[in-house]
Design a protein around this motif. Structure first.
Motif, PDB file in Angstrom:
ATOM      1  N   GLY A 191      39.805  35.778  40.434  1.00  0.00           N
ATOM      2  CA  GLY A 191      39.237  34.610  39.777  1.00  0.00           C
ATOM      3  C   GLY A 191      40.084  34.211  38.582  1.00  0.00           C
ATOM      4  N   SER A 214      36.038  38.955  46.664  1.00  0.00           N
ATOM      5  CA  SER A 214      36.468  38.137  45.532  1.00  0.00           C
ATOM      6  C   SER A 214      36.004  38.798  44.259  1.00  0.00           C
ATOM      7  CB  SER A 214      35.887  36.716  45.619  1.00  0.00           C
ATOM      8  OG  SER A 214      34.465  36.738  45.522  1.00  0.00           O
ATOM      9  N   CYS A 246      34.950  37.710  40.316  1.00  0.00           N
ATOM     10  CA  CYS A 246      34.642  36.640  39.387  1.00  0.00           C
ATOM     11  C   CYS A 246      34.626  35.283  40.109  1.00  0.00           C
ATOM     12  CB  CYS A 246      35.650  36.681  38.245  1.00  0.00           C
ATOM     13  SG  CYS A 246      35.234  35.708  36.785  1.00  0.00           S
ATOM     14  N   THR A 247      35.316  34.291  39.565  1.00  0.00           N
ATOM     15  CA  THR A 247      35.304  32.949  40.143  1.00  0.00           C
ATOM     16  C   THR A 247      36.168  32.837  41.399  1.00  0.00           C
ATOM     17  OG1 THR A 247      36.995  32.376  38.516  1.00  0.00           O
ATOM     18  CG2 THR A 247      34.721  31.742  38.020  1.00  0.00           C
ATOM     19  N   ALA A 277      35.097  33.728  43.951  1.00  0.00           N
ATOM     20  CA  ALA A 277      34.067  33.332  44.917  1.00  0.00           C
ATOM     21  C   ALA A 277      34.150  31.843  45.227  1.00  0.00           C
ATOM     22  CB  ALA A 277      32.680  33.675  44.373  1.00  0.00           C
ATOM     23  N   THR A 304      28.927  35.605  41.369  1.00  0.00           N
ATOM     24  CA  THR A 304      30.133  35.215  40.645  1.00  0.00           C
ATOM     25  C   THR A 304      29.837  35.421  39.165  1.00  0.00           C
ATOM     26  OG1 THR A 304      31.796  33.459  40.359  1.00  0.00           O
ATOM     27  CG2 THR A 304      29.492  32.766  40.389  1.00  0.00           C
ATOM     28  N   THR A 347      31.420  39.978  47.084  1.00  0.00           N
ATOM     29  CA  THR A 347      31.698  39.142  45.917  1.00  0.00           C
ATOM     30  C   THR A 347      31.267  39.913  44.678  1.00  0.00           C
ATOM     31  OG1 THR A 347      29.546  38.052  46.227  1.00  0.00           O
ATOM     32  CG2 THR A 347      31.507  36.912  47.067  1.00  0.00           C
TER      33      THR A 347
END
Length: 325
Positions: A80, A109, A111-112, A114, A130, A161
């Protein structure tokens, strides 16, 4: 004899979060150094293979371009960072992530990252998490994804995630435990001087840390009153009398300034206080239930399941194990 190394690809891009990459790579490297067999072969990949600047200003040089990577892979992890929106709009990157996900045992994933998985269609129909600060944006943009902003990480099928930044460490240690068992995961955690890992269902952010105190004076005074009187009756009528307002006005104030009802707020504060007592004391459950205002251990258990998705006894076992190192 152990098989070939587990192929792990970490996907980076400009303005990625360095910790999102390093938490995963260093946890798996620690497992390698401690004797993981088969070990992890780690590669950092980007669309063009050029050095890229992380959001902190540090520049990383990837091992390969994404089009040079082919399966089968064991794990693909999308990092992320502040560049996640641009990455989610890069169709070349998305196509490579889709392709490699099809050829991977698991897709993940941090963090972001996702957002990239969601843009690639890999989270549709799945529950995901996230960073708490971006959860509402992810849910609004991708309504086919069930976004839960509370847990540190979520596994839904073969897709994982995780929450913000250092939760990537918890996720990677969970991978080590899945692949090699709890003993090696524990050794890796000790080598990294961190917990063996915080359970995935642990909340990302406690209610007590999620933001500044409410600006509204009555709401601020009531939240302080709740914290100081957890063992007493904190029903909505009691709180309304304490504030000198109607129950309807109290409910409107809590919704406007805390985003929840008075009853749910009290239950959450009680559950979080119970969590601290479970982790930091040896008080029996019945005593904790009384101290936190739960009518019985069963009421405590149900509130704990609703808030942490785990029973109090299991929560205490995890934190006792961590405190023993």
């Amino acid at each position: 004899m152990p098989g070939p190394e587990r192929q792990v690809v970490i996907v980076g891009y400009p303005d990625a979060e360095l910790l999102d990459i390093a938490c995963v790579s260093d946890a798996l490297d620690a497992a390698n150094r401690l004797g993981a067999r088969p070990g992890y072969a780690l590669r950092l990949a980007t669309v063009d293979g050029h050095p890229f600047r992380c959001q902190s200003g540090i520049t990383l040089t990837p091992h390969v371009r994404l089009d040079q990577v082919s399966g089968p892979l064991h794990t693909i992890v999308v990092s992320g960072g502040l560049g996640h929106r641009a990455a989610a709009g890069d169709e070349r990157l998305l196509e490579h992530v889709r392709r490699l996900s099809r050829d991977s045992t698991r897709t993940a994933s941090v963090c972001t990252g996702a957002t990239v998985l969601a843009a690639a269609g890999l989270l549709s129909g799945r529950r995901a998490t996230t960073h708490w600060a971006y959860a509402a944006q992810l849910a609004a943009k991708y309504p086919s994804v069930t976004v839960d902003p509370v847990p540190l990480f979520i596994r839904h099928g073969d897709v994982y995630t995780s929450a913000g930044v250092t939760s990537g460490l918890d996720l990677a240690l969970a991978f080590v435990e899945e692949d090699h068992g709890p003993t090696l995961a524990r050794e890796a955690a000790r080598a990294l001087v961190t917990y063996l890992q915080r359970p995935g269902n642990q909340a990302q952010v406690s209610m007590f840390l999620s933001g500044p105190p409410p600006e509204h004076r009555q709401v601020r005074d009531l939240t302080a009153f709740v914290a100081e009187h957890l063992g007493e009756d904190l029903g909505t009528p009691v709180l309304a009398r304490q504030a000198g307002i109607s129950t309807r006005q109290l409910t409107r104030l809590f919704d406007a300034h805390l985003g929840t009802t008075p009853g749910k707020y009290v239950r959450t504060v009680r559950a979080e206080h119970a969590a601290r007592l479970l982790a930091g004391t040896d008080l029996p459950l019945a005593a904790i239930a009384r101290r936190c205002g739960f009518g019985s251990t069963e009421t405590l258990r149900q509130a704990f399941l609703d808030h942490f998705d785990t029973p109090p006894s299991a929560y205490r076992r995890v934190h006792l194990r961590q405190s023993l190192g």
